[in-house]
Write a protein that holds these residues in place. Structure first.
Motif, PDB file in Angstrom:
ATOM      1  N   GLU A   1       0.899  -1.040  -0.073  1.00  0.00           N
ATOM      2  CA  GLU A   1      -0.006  -0.045  -0.028  1.00  0.00           C
ATOM      3  C   GLU A   1       0.821   1.283   0.118  1.00  0.00           C
ATOM      4  OE1 GLU A   1      -3.385   0.678   0.091  1.00  0.00           O
ATOM      5  OE2 GLU A   1      -3.371  -1.520  -0.574  1.00  0.00           O
ATOM      6  N   PHE A   2       0.433   2.367  -0.934  1.00  0.00           N
ATOM      7  CA  PHE A   2       1.282   3.496  -0.677  1.00  0.00           C
ATOM      8  C   PHE A   2       1.034   4.234   0.626  1.00  0.00           C
ATOM      9  CE2 PHE A   2       1.167   8.253  -1.381  1.00  0.00           C
ATOM     10  CZ  PHE A   2       2.511   8.321  -1.820  1.00  0.00           C
ATOM     11  N   SER A   3       2.185   4.615   1.063  1.00  0.00           N
ATOM     12  CA  SER A   3       2.067   5.239   2.476  1.00  0.00           C
ATOM     13  C   SER A   3       2.752   6.838   2.634  1.00  0.00           C
ATOM     14  CB  SER A   3       3.040   4.394   3.462  1.00  0.00           C
ATOM     15  OG  SER A   3       4.080   4.402   3.065  1.00  0.00           O
ATOM     16  N   GLY A   4       3.077   7.372   1.412  1.00  0.00           N
ATOM     17  CA  GLY A   4       3.789   8.496   1.186  1.00  0.00           C
ATOM     18  C   GLY A   4       2.806   9.681   1.368  1.00  0.00           C
ATOM     19  N   ARG A   5       3.000  11.018   1.316  1.00  0.00           N
ATOM     20  CA  ARG A   5       2.388  12.040   1.447  1.00  0.00           C
ATOM     21  C   ARG A   5       1.708  12.183   0.079  1.00  0.00           C
ATOM     22  NH1 ARG A   5       2.722  17.286   0.061  1.00  0.00           N
ATOM     23  NH2 ARG A   5       1.628  18.689   0.988  1.00  0.00           N
ATOM     24  N   ILE A   6       0.335  12.570  -0.123  1.00  0.00           N
ATOM     25  CA  ILE A   6      -0.132  12.871  -1.394  1.00  0.00           C
ATOM     26  C   ILE A   6      -0.319  14.293  -1.182  1.00  0.00           C
ATOM     27  CG2 ILE A   6      -2.230  12.366  -2.628  1.00  0.00           C
ATOM     28  CD1 ILE A   6      -2.608   9.638  -0.960  1.00  0.00           C
ATOM     29  N   PRO A   7       0.251  14.988  -2.259  1.00  0.00           N
ATOM     30  CA  PRO A   7      -0.144  16.263  -2.355  1.00  0.00           C
ATOM     31  C   PRO A   7      -1.593  16.953  -2.568  1.00  0.00           C
ATOM     32  CG  PRO A   7       1.208  15.514  -4.458  1.00  0.00           C
ATOM     33  CD  PRO A   7       0.839  14.441  -3.488  1.00  0.00           C
ATOM     34  N   TRP A   8      -1.876  17.896  -1.951  1.00  0.00           N
ATOM     35  CA  TRP A   8      -3.416  18.249  -2.124  1.00  0.00           C
ATOM     36  C   TRP A   8      -3.475  19.810  -2.155  1.00  0.00           C
ATOM     37  CZ3 TRP A   8      -7.915  16.218  -3.457  1.00  0.00           C
ATOM     38  CH2 TRP A   8      -9.140  16.988  -3.084  1.00  0.00           C
ATOM     39  N   THR A   9      -4.049  20.207  -2.974  1.00  0.00           N
ATOM     40  CA  THR A   9      -4.188  21.838  -2.928  1.00  0.00           C
ATOM     41  C   THR A   9      -5.904  22.023  -2.858  1.00  0.00           C
ATOM     42  OG1 THR A   9      -2.376  21.890  -4.594  1.00  0.00           O
ATOM     43  CG2 THR A   9      -3.989  23.888  -4.486  1.00  0.00           C
ATOM     44  N   PRO A  10      -6.222  22.644  -1.880  1.00  0.00           N
ATOM     45  CA  PRO A  10      -7.504  22.725  -1.599  1.00  0.00           C
ATOM     46  C   PRO A  10      -8.208  23.769  -2.714  1.00  0.00           C
ATOM     47  CG  PRO A  10      -6.459  23.329   0.461  1.00  0.00           C
ATOM     48  CD  PRO A  10      -5.369  23.180  -0.682  1.00  0.00           C
TER      49      PRO A  10
END
Length: 172
Positions: free
Chosen positions: A30-39
């Motif tokens: 499973e992916f466990s890294g930070r997922i970039p998100w721009t509100p």
């Protein structure tokens, strides 16, 4: 997978050997890294929405995506894109893609590019505005840099010029 859950098989239309080889590049954990998100900077009711799909849709008047080269070079995917005006319907399009079932798209473009639904959302005030242009590319890309240069950069420039605040991506 939980009972009753369905999973999309993105390898369904590939030769089994090629599908098995591609799977060797996909991590099993499973992916466990930070997922970039721009509100979103403003409420959707005030936002201009752009639509993008990886379904390989083009207008009948445009050149089709190059599937013949991919047949000769299985790791190559056409890195170009097509512009689809917001009023485009299934009567206006052709679909070229070796990895998806084209029939539903040719019957109703909204299954992968919800132009009609978004126009309804605009009318109902759910979104502020649907951008004048939607975009389609061929979603089989192994050479990311070439694709970024030839498709993503020009699409994003035009979206900015058209005032898009957010993009709705529909993978095929």
């Amino acid at each position: 997978m939980e009972k009753g859950e369905r999973r999309v098989d993105g390898f369904r239309f590939l030769p089994p050997g090629l599908a098995a080889w591609i799977r060797t590049f996909i991590p099993q954990e499973e992916f466990s890294g930070r997922i970039p998100w721009t509100p979103v900077a403003k409420p959707l009711k005030d936002a201009t929405m752009a639509l993008v799909t990886s379904a390989g849709i083009s207008l009948k008047s445009d050149r089709p995506f190059d599937m013949e080269r991919e047949k000769r070079e299985p790791l190559w995917g056409d890195p170009t894109y097509r512009v689809l005006p917001r009023g485009t319907t299934e009567k206006d399009i052709q679909v070229h893609h070796l990895h998806i079932n084209l029939k539903p798209i040719l019957q109703d473009i909204n299954v992968v590019l919800p132009l009609t639904r978004m126009a309804e959302f605009e009318k109902e005030g759910i979104i502020g505005r649907l951008a004048p242009s939607a975009y389609s590319f061929y979603g089989y890309q192994w050479k990311g840099r070439e694709f970024l240069k030839q498709a993503i950069e020009p699409m994003s420039r035009t979206m900015k010029e058209e005032g898009a605040d957010a993009v709705f991506l529909t993978p095929a």
